[in-house]
Design an enzyme around this catalytic site. Structure first.
Site, mmCIF file in Angstrom:
data_model
loop_
_atom_site.group_PDB
_atom_site.id
_atom_site.type_symbol
_atom_site.label_atom_id
_atom_site.label_comp_id
_atom_site.label_asym_id
_atom_site.label_seq_id
_atom_site.Cartn_x
_atom_site.Cartn_y
_atom_site.Cartn_z
ATOM 1 N N CYS A 1 -8.827 8.459 -0.069
ATOM 2 C CA CYS A 1 -7.518 7.954 -0.457
ATOM 3 C C CYS A 1 -7.051 6.908 0.549
ATOM 4 C CB CYS A 1 -6.500 9.092 -0.522
ATOM 5 S SG CYS A 1 -6.729 10.208 -1.897
ATOM 6 N N CYS A 2 -7.278 5.648 0.258
ATOM 7 C CA CYS A 2 -6.702 4.553 1.042
ATOM 8 C C CYS A 2 -6.961 4.689 2.534
ATOM 9 C CB CYS A 2 -5.191 4.473 0.800
ATOM 10 S SG CYS A 2 -4.755 4.198 -0.919
#
Length: 278
Positions: A112-113
């Site tokens: 996630c990012c």
């Protein structure tokens, strides 16, 4: 072997029940939501069987194909033949489309990012989920109005109690609403209708009757809507995905209160919240 008929023409059916209420038993009839199996074929290859409510099935097929990355627009479809009697949707595309059935059931782990978390997608979700950058905003009163309009359109739920409901809204009004026994199907029906009718999704929000699960959040990202509003709770994984995919997730809309779980900048006043935990 010939295909066997799956006859289900109505969203609901009448069934006898024995009801207990206030110390008394009574025999009566009840309205029950219909469960219907629709098998989708693409160029004569079986893609999936969807268990659904038998309404707006053409919208459902187009929305499902687009959300799964099989098509990007309705212009790619040469024909769609629906048989309610057989429970089949036969899609023929203008050009060859290939897909690996195992691809749709394989889990994929995506970071996630760069934040050190992990999101679990089906492999096709990792390909088709997209970040939403729409700058749509809602005031608190508009959030309440969206849910009120969703409740007002929930006729089949009020009759059967056995379906999920989703609605596409602008800050000013409800554009369309769909119901289904499958929460993701209701969203696909909205997506399919918008694809077929050229409806822009900029400046819209989705209201949802149930909880915000990871599959609901992923569907919203594939549709391309920046705000999802629900009466119930989100899951932790759905919130992680909402953070990653740029979606404002709002839950527990009850009375005059709600929670904003991600990207609060889309809700007027939310960034001015007191930092003290209460």
């Amino acid at each position: 072997m010939s295909e066997q008929p799956r006859i289900a023409m109505s969203e609901k059916m009448i069934r006898p029940v024995v009801r207990y209420r206030d110390g008394e038993w009574v025999r009566t009839d009840d309205e029950i939501a219909t469960e219907y199996a629709l098998t989708i074929y693409v160029n004569d290859n079986e893609l999936a069987t969807i268990v659904c409510t038998p309404s707006y099935m053409e919208d459902l097929v187009y929305g499902f194909l687009a959300s799964e990355g099989i098509i990007q627009s309705v212009d790619q479809v040469e024909s769609l033949q629906l048989s309610r009697f057989l429970g089949t949707a036969r899609v023929r595309t203008k050009s060859a489309i290939t897909f690996n059935q195992a691809f749709y059931n394989k889990r994929y782990i995506a970071s996630c990012c760069g934040k050190g978390r992990q999101s679990f997608y089906f492999q096709n979700d990792a390909v088709t989920a997209k970040r939403v950058d729409d700058a749509v905003t809602l005031s608190p009163d508009e959030v309440f109005a969206v849910i009120d309009e969703l409740d007002g359109a929930a006729t089949l739920f009020q009759e059967t109690g056995g379906v999920h409901m989703a609605a596409l809204c602008t800050p000013e009004k409800l554009l369309l609403a769909r119901t289904d026994i499958g929460r993701h199907n209701a969203l696909d029906k909205i997506y399919g209708y918008c694809l077929q009718n050229g409806i822009s999704l900029r400046g819209t929000a989705i209201a949802f009757s149930g909880r915000i699960s990871s599959e609901v959040l992923l569907k919203v990202s594939k549709i391309g809507v920046g705000i999802v509003i629900a009466r119930s709770a989100p899951t932790a994984l759905a919130i992680d995905m909402a953070d990653e995919l740029g979606i404002t997730a709002i839950g527990f809309v009850r009375g005059r209160a709600f929670n904003v779980y991600s990207h609060p900048w889309r809700i007027v006043g939310a960034l001015q919240a007191d930092t003290e935990v209460k």
